[in-house]
Design a protein around this motif. Structure first.
Motif, PDB file in Angstrom:
ATOM      1  N   HIS A 320       0.839  -1.213   0.000  1.00 28.13           N
ATOM      2  CA  HIS A 320       0.000   0.000   0.000  1.00 28.13           C
ATOM      3  C   HIS A 320       0.866   1.252   0.000  1.00 28.13           C
ATOM      4  N   ASP A 321       1.986   1.194   0.717  1.00 32.18           N
ATOM      5  CA  ASP A 321       2.904   2.332   0.728  1.00 32.18           C
ATOM      6  C   ASP A 321       3.478   2.601  -0.660  1.00 32.18           C
ATOM      7  N   ASP A 322       3.506   1.568  -1.499  1.00 31.68           N
ATOM      8  CA  ASP A 322       3.953   1.729  -2.891  1.00 31.68           C
ATOM      9  C   ASP A 322       2.844   2.270  -3.784  1.00 31.68           C
ATOM     10  N   GLY A 323       1.682   2.521  -3.202  1.00 31.53           N
ATOM     11  CA  GLY A 323       0.578   3.070  -3.979  1.00 31.53           C
ATOM     12  C   GLY A 323      -0.289   2.031  -4.648  1.00 31.53           C
ATOM     13  N   ILE A 324      -0.129   0.764  -4.267  1.00 33.45           N
ATOM     14  CA  ILE A 324      -0.949  -0.314  -4.845  1.00 33.45           C
ATOM     15  C   ILE A 324      -2.020  -0.675  -3.829  1.00 33.45           C
ATOM     16  N   ASN A 325      -3.216  -0.198  -4.049  1.00 34.42           N
ATOM     17  CA  ASN A 325      -4.306  -0.418  -3.099  1.00 34.42           C
ATOM     18  C   ASN A 325      -5.096  -1.662  -3.492  1.00 34.42           C
ATOM     19  N   ALA A 326      -4.442  -2.786  -3.311  1.00 34.63           N
ATOM     20  CA  ALA A 326      -5.057  -4.071  -3.634  1.00 34.63           C
ATOM     21  C   ALA A 326      -4.696  -5.058  -2.531  1.00 34.63           C
ATOM     22  N   ASP A 327      -5.346  -6.218  -2.566  1.00 36.54           N
ATOM     23  CA  ASP A 327      -4.980  -7.265  -1.615  1.00 36.54           C
ATOM     24  C   ASP A 327      -3.627  -7.857  -2.001  1.00 36.54           C
ATOM     25  N   LEU A 328      -2.859  -8.237  -0.996  1.00 38.83           N
ATOM     26  CA  LEU A 328      -1.591  -8.915  -1.250  1.00 38.83           C
ATOM     27  C   LEU A 328      -1.867 -10.224  -1.982  1.00 38.83           C
ATOM     28  N   ALA A 329      -1.207 -10.432  -3.108  1.00 42.06           N
ATOM     29  CA  ALA A 329      -1.418 -11.621  -3.929  1.00 42.06           C
ATOM     30  C   ALA A 329      -0.188 -12.533  -3.859  1.00 42.06           C
ATOM     31  N   PRO A 330      -0.346 -13.791  -4.253  1.00 47.39           N
ATOM     32  CA  PRO A 330       0.797 -14.698  -4.207  1.00 47.39           C
ATOM     33  C   PRO A 330       1.999 -14.229  -5.024  1.00 47.39           C
ATOM     34  N   TRP A 331       1.742 -13.471  -6.109  1.00 49.23           N
ATOM     35  CA  TRP A 331       2.876 -12.989  -6.908  1.00 49.23           C
ATOM     36  C   TRP A 331       3.495 -11.721  -6.323  1.00 49.23           C
ATOM     37  N   ASP A 332       2.928 -11.245  -5.210  1.00 51.00           N
ATOM     38  CA  ASP A 332       3.495 -10.099  -4.495  1.00 51.00           C
ATOM     39  C   ASP A 332       4.387 -10.526  -3.335  1.00 51.00           C
TER      40      ASP A 332
END
Length: 670
Positions: A320-332
């Protein structure tokens, strides 16, 4: 011309003459060797003399030597350097070899002789090893269906033949998916990747005939990409391909194959009088019962999941701090875990990897074996099946011990993973034979070849298996080396991993690829301090796989394994951002053969022992304590399967271990 597979091998240490063998030699060699073996077995079965240990059990052990040589050479190349011709031979030979095994284990005259020897065992003057070999031989025949009659006997033969075909298809489908997929990278796509990952991607591109770098499904290439690439879209694409192996539809889809395998295993177990396949399979292991396996796995699952859930919160906030407002995914997960490791432990994989040169790590594993067991390794120049292979003669006090072969680099012709096998196992009967042992890995090829810390651990792990083979000192090949309970076989390999973590080993052998300087003390401290980093993730992905495997086999076989997999993971509360280490369609441990079926838990069972066993060294004089090394060799490494596994461990440690050492070792203890 004479078939080199059937000729006398006038080669150094009688190693298969790979420079003379052609693919067209294998099928006729198999046919001749199969016929010879059946004739030899029939001679044992129809011996006019009264059954004895010598003419029946030892007689059986004298059979099949030509078949062992042919199969040893073929399956070495079929797994590590396959091609269409070899794949066709595998498809051709799988049902024939299954039928051959059924003919031997279904030979009623032969089993009657084995039963007769078994019935008089108390009156025979047998050594402890001979008693063990007799018990195992009799048990193997019974568990193979030798006592079955009529329709049940015929159906068992059909099941074994079909399972052999399905296991081969599963393996080849997986290899095809891994070999055929790759993702080209433009120069801009290399942003954020460290030099070693870029070099590996370029080398993989050359191997695939591409003009530029590519990501393949080799773990040593795709994992660094998932760790370092800031391109979330490309990580997602690569991860999707990686997890879809064996489930892409079409001719290489493994889902229906897995369902049929599970159904046939259930039927096989019930023909033998067992309620489930897990009951049948675990009877001969240390764990003995599905309940014991589940108990261990759940003891580990709860603290591991709790840790993983905490870690997921931290990684989600980083994203989220990187500006990606999504759920944490396995590829993350791996990407943000790597950033976290760098931030919290100041440990950068890109800076660490140049200190972990493959050649230096090979020297390290040899040096540890020398200090512990007095083994010495001298390079051998002999013809092998691929130019990447290397060989060493292993000696002790000037006496030949073994030949060790290493095949370390990933390529499209090699199945994924890492393994150890014996092209020839140690034995003293019917004549003395020294082992020829091979370690196969899938490291990214570069110049110089650099390893991740996980790669280095894999190197030591497989060499632990090799030591189990090389230091074997038994009479009969059937109990030699790694011929032990499946949940004991990983003890020597996982135990040997601990020597990679000994500070003095890294101080000596972790030297920089360019400067030659030793790893700085500060980095060494960080490496060892971060040894348990992200252990919640690693434990969850493993234990989830083991619990799914157990669920497949401890009840009625599921008609839809994917639905069963989803049900098990939902019941466990599997974290959304973590997947099984091996999902069903590419779970080769379980579906490529029976080896780890209902037994993937074995790594964890062995880890309970390896954590406790290494603690014994630490409690004594340290990692290289000579008395503990002697005890390890005398009580475990040299004994193979000649004594019950639990008894061997108790001889070494004085008791059986609890789960506490494992949880402490993984940093999961409360």
């Amino acid at each position: 011309m004479t078939n080199p597979l059937l000729s006398t091998w006038n080669t150094p240490f009688e190693i298969a003459p790979f420079d003379l063998i052609k693919d067209e030699d294998f099928s006729p060699a198999f046919e001749a060797a199969l016929a010879e073996d059946l004739a030899e077995v029939e001679a044992v079965a129809t011996n006019a003399d009264a059954p004895s240990f010598a003419n029946t059990i030892e007689g059986l052990m004298k059979t099949g030597q030509a078949l062992d040589r042919v199969a040893g050479a073929f399956y070495t190349v079929a797994g590590a350097d396959s091609n269409p011709a070899r794949e066709e031979i595998m498809r051709e030979m799988s049902p024939k070899l299954a039928a051959h095994g059924s003919a031997i284990y279904g030979n009623k005259q032969l089993f009657a002789r084995i039963q007769a020897v078994w019935d008089q065992r108390d009156s025979l003057d047998l050594s402890d090893e001979q008693q063990r070999v007799l018990m195992l031989t009799h048990r193997n025949f019974v568990r193979a269906g030798a006592a079955l009659e009529g329709k049940a006997d015929a159906r068992m033969k059909e099941i074994k033949s079909r399972l052999a075909v399905l296991g081969t298809e599963f393996t080849q489908n997986l290899l095809a998916d891994e070999r055929d997929w790759f993702m080209p990278l433009a120069e801009a796509d290399l942003e954020g990747l460290p030099d070693f990952a870029i070099a590996a991607a370029r080398a993989a591109g050359e191997e695939k005939g591409q003009d530029g770098p590519v990501v393949t499904l080799s773990r040593s290439i795709i994992v660094p990409f998932l760790q370092f690439s800031p391109r979330r879209d490309l990580r997602e694409k690569a991860f999707a391909a990686w997890t879809a192996r064996g489930a892409n539809g079409g001719d290489t889809d493994n889902r229906d194959i897995a369902a049929e395998i599970l159904k046939l295993r259930e039927e096989r177990a019930q023909l033998l009088g067992y309620e489930t396949f897990a009951d049948y399979k675990l009877e001969t292991e240390m764990a003995k019962t599905p309940d014991a396996v589940r108990g261990l796995l759940m003891d580990v699952w709860e603290p591991a999941k709790a840790q993983a859930d905490k870690d997921a919160e931290v990684l989600t906030q980083m994203m989220h701090d990187d500006g990606i407002n999504a759920d944490l995914a396995p590829w993350d997960w791996r990407y943000y875990a790597e950033k976290r490791r760098k931030a919290e432990h100041d440990l950068d994989e890109a800076l660490l990897k140049p200190y972990l040169q493959l050649d230096r790590m090979i020297e390290a594993q040899f040096a540890c074996a020398n200090r512990l067991f007095g083994l010495e390794f001298a390079p051998l120049k002999i013809p092998l099946y691929h130019e990447d292979c290397r060989a060493w003669e292993v000696t002790r006090n000037g006496e030949h011990v073994a030949v060790f072969i290493g095949d370390y680099f990933a390529r499209g012709s090699k199945r994924s993973g890492a393994w150890c096998s014996a092209m020839r196992a140690q034995a003293k009967f019917p004549e003395v034979q020294a082992p020829v042992v091979i370690n196969v890995c899938n490291f990214a090829k570069s110049e110089p070849a650099l390893l991740s810390y996980d790669d280095a651990r894999t190197l030591f792990h497989e060499f632990g298996h090799a030591l189990h083979q090389m230091l074997s000192n038994v009479t009969y090949e059937s109990v030699s080396g790694t011929s032990v309970a499946r949940d004991f076989v990983e003890l020597p390999s996982q135990l040997y991993e601990h020597w990679l973590e000994v500070p003095e080993v890294l101080q000596e052998f972790a030297t920089h690829a360019e400067t030659g300087e030793a790893m700085p003390a500060e980095m060494l401290e960080k490496v060892l301090g971060a040894a348990n980093f992200d252990m919640g993730f690693a434990t969850v992905e493993y234990v989830a796989s083991a619990l799914v495997d157990l669920a497949f086999h401890e009840g009625t076989a599921p008609t839809d394994p994917m639905a069963k997999q989803a049900e098990v993971l939902a019941d466990l509360g599997m974290p959304a951002a973590i997947t099984m280490r091996h999902a069903t369609p590419h779970f080769a441990h379980v579906f490529a053969g029976d080896g780890y079926s209902s037994g993937y838990y074995s790594y964890m069972w062995s880890e309970v022992m390896d954590a406790d066993a290494f603690a014994a060294f630490e409690e004594a004089g340290g990692a290289f304590d000579p008395e503990m090394a002697k005890s390890l060799e005398a009580n475990i490494l040299s004994m193979g399967g000649s004594v019950d596994a639990g008894e061997l461990y108790e001889r070494f440690r004085g008791r059986l271990p609890g789960v506490e050492a494992l949880l402490k070792g993984r940093g999961l203890a409360a």
